[in-house]
Design a protein around this motif. Sequence first.
Motif, short mmCIF file in Angstrom:
data_model
loop_
_atom_site.label_atom_id
_atom_site.label_comp_id
_atom_site.label_asym_id
_atom_site.label_seq_id
_atom_site.Cartn_x
_atom_site.Cartn_y
_atom_site.Cartn_z
N LEU A 1 40.49 -2.23 -37.57
CA LEU A 1 40.17 -1.29 -38.63
C LEU A 1 38.86 -1.70 -39.32
O LEU A 1 38.02 -0.86 -39.65
CB LEU A 1 41.31 -1.23 -39.65
CG LEU A 1 41.52 0.09 -40.41
CD1 LEU A 1 41.80 1.23 -39.45
CD2 LEU A 1 42.69 -0.06 -41.39
N ILE B 1 35.29 0.36 -39.65
CA ILE B 1 34.60 0.59 -40.94
C ILE B 1 33.13 0.18 -40.83
O ILE B 1 32.23 0.91 -41.25
CB ILE B 1 35.29 -0.20 -42.06
CG1 ILE B 1 36.67 0.40 -42.35
CG2 ILE B 1 34.44 -0.19 -43.34
CD1 ILE B 1 37.52 -0.44 -43.30
N ILE C 1 42.13 9.64 -40.62
CA ILE C 1 42.09 8.26 -40.16
C ILE C 1 42.77 8.13 -38.80
O ILE C 1 42.29 7.43 -37.91
CB ILE C 1 42.76 7.33 -41.19
CG1 ILE C 1 41.93 7.29 -42.47
CG2 ILE C 1 42.92 5.92 -40.62
CD1 ILE C 1 42.54 6.44 -43.58
N PHE D 1 40.61 6.69 -35.81
CA PHE D 1 40.97 5.35 -35.34
C PHE D 1 41.40 5.41 -33.87
O PHE D 1 41.05 4.53 -33.07
CB PHE D 1 42.08 4.78 -36.21
CG PHE D 1 42.30 3.30 -36.05
CD1 PHE D 1 41.26 2.43 -35.79
CD2 PHE D 1 43.59 2.75 -36.18
CE1 PHE D 1 41.46 1.06 -35.66
CE2 PHE D 1 43.81 1.39 -36.05
CZ PHE D 1 42.75 0.55 -35.78
N MET E 1 39.46 9.76 -43.86
CA MET E 1 38.57 8.60 -43.79
C MET E 1 37.98 8.24 -45.15
O MET E 1 37.52 7.11 -45.34
CB MET E 1 37.44 8.87 -42.80
CG MET E 1 37.86 8.80 -41.33
SD MET E 1 38.50 7.18 -40.83
CE MET E 1 37.05 6.15 -41.07
N ILE F 1 39.58 5.10 -46.22
CA ILE F 1 39.70 4.04 -45.22
C ILE F 1 39.53 2.64 -45.83
O ILE F 1 40.25 1.70 -45.47
CB ILE F 1 38.67 4.25 -44.08
CG1 ILE F 1 38.91 3.26 -42.95
CG2 ILE F 1 37.25 4.18 -44.57
CD1 ILE F 1 40.23 3.41 -42.25
N TRP G 1 42.29 -0.35 -45.93
CA TRP G 1 42.07 -1.69 -45.37
C TRP G 1 42.39 -2.76 -46.42
O TRP G 1 43.05 -3.76 -46.12
CB TRP G 1 40.63 -1.82 -44.89
CG TRP G 1 40.39 -3.08 -44.10
CD1 TRP G 1 40.58 -3.26 -42.76
CD2 TRP G 1 39.96 -4.34 -44.62
NE1 TRP G 1 40.28 -4.55 -42.40
CE2 TRP G 1 39.89 -5.25 -43.52
CE3 TRP G 1 39.61 -4.81 -45.89
CZ2 TRP G 1 39.49 -6.58 -43.67
CZ3 TRP G 1 39.22 -6.13 -46.03
CH2 TRP G 1 39.15 -7.00 -44.94
#
Length: 449
Positions: free
Chosen positions: A382, A386, A400, A404, A433, A436, A440
């Motif tokens: 992940l 990014i 996402i 992903f 997104m 995101i 994370w």
Amino acid sequence: MWKFEHKLSIQLLTHLVEQDNGKKNHPILLKLLKKHGHIQKIQYLPQILNLQQKLVSFFQYKDLQKWREVSIEEFRKSLDEDEAPAFSEHVRILLKIWDYLQESHERIPDNLEHRTTENLNILDLLPSDQSITRWITEFLIKTQNDCISSAETQGNGEIKTEEMKPFHVIICNPEEDFLQIAISNTDYAFNDDGTQSTNYNFKTLENLLVKRFITDKPCINLTTMPSFDLNPMKGVHFFFNNSKDNLEPLNTDNKNYIMNEFKNLDEISEALSTLKITIGFLELSFGDPDMLLVDYMKKELRMEDGARRLSLPVLQSSRVKHIQSLWEVLSARRSMILVQMKQNPFYMIDEQFHIRLTETDMNELASQLSRFRNIDLFITELHDMIMNMEMNEIKPVWTIMETFTGFLERKEMHDECIKRLLNPLRELGDLKMENIIALWKLVVERRTA
């Protein structure tokens, strides 16, 4: 005559040219007069470029996170005595031009219009996409090129910024030079009634200004401006894509060891800087993929000091073909530590991707993560996505889940591995997104809780 000279100004001269139908009769002269303030600043372009080149050289392999809050003055004090004076002078010139452009109501990009000389740090002087330095450089180059184009002179060809010397740029102080030439080419006559008549030789003045200040000056290639990526991934992205056949991932045990045992931020940052230097050489010639990385650095690159920076376990046993995997895992581990230190490892990422999660989404994710066994791999992949978002032109409105999935498929992961990594997101298929980075950080917090 003395009285006339005393009163003449750029503003008055501009007004007189306009009265003489300047747009039609003297378009070049009128444009030069209206841009006189901008033209005066072109002469400082070599110093500004020199400042950028030295800063890029200094920060190329540095951990920028450590320098985010360092002021320009603090940086100056860290320089050697022989470097500090030139640095101070070049910065003074840059900031003076920035103040001038703000005061002159020049159209400044939205993200820069509120930046003042008081709230700038040293990283703001790097020629990144969103910096005042890059914008000023572009503005000055365009001003010179526009003068040459307007004067309809062939000039002296085109040069790159790295080829530029002081004599290549337009050097003049219009408040003095333009007026001096204007006065010396003005005819005066006294009438019988004692009044004075003045004959302004605007066409002669126009030709003289072009000949003296613009003819033989080259245009400057805008695409050759210095540039610097605050996102370190940009510099290695294309290398990894072009070297797929020579690269292999680290085994799971080594990845887990880095994620669990590497705890010293300085050591990780030094290792990443060393890897970045090594990647620069591998771009030229990849070498033997199976060679130990430290041996490659010692024998092929003569980088004894660099090899010593890879003294951490796992790094000593890794091979050249593992360099991408090392980069990705070390980068993710470094960002994890920064989050634990309440710092933001994603400061260089567009703000559109920093939107917070809702309470509902956070609770649902927490529930999914409590049963998830591949959390370290999830964090690493992940994180890699990014850091590659800009290069992959990812939009904040994309989901996402789909983004992903596509990212993992492009990395040619096994279907079963992709399926496992997507498990925490299956109940949150609509998550965008724009969340995101918040996602994370939440995963990292849950892992370390």
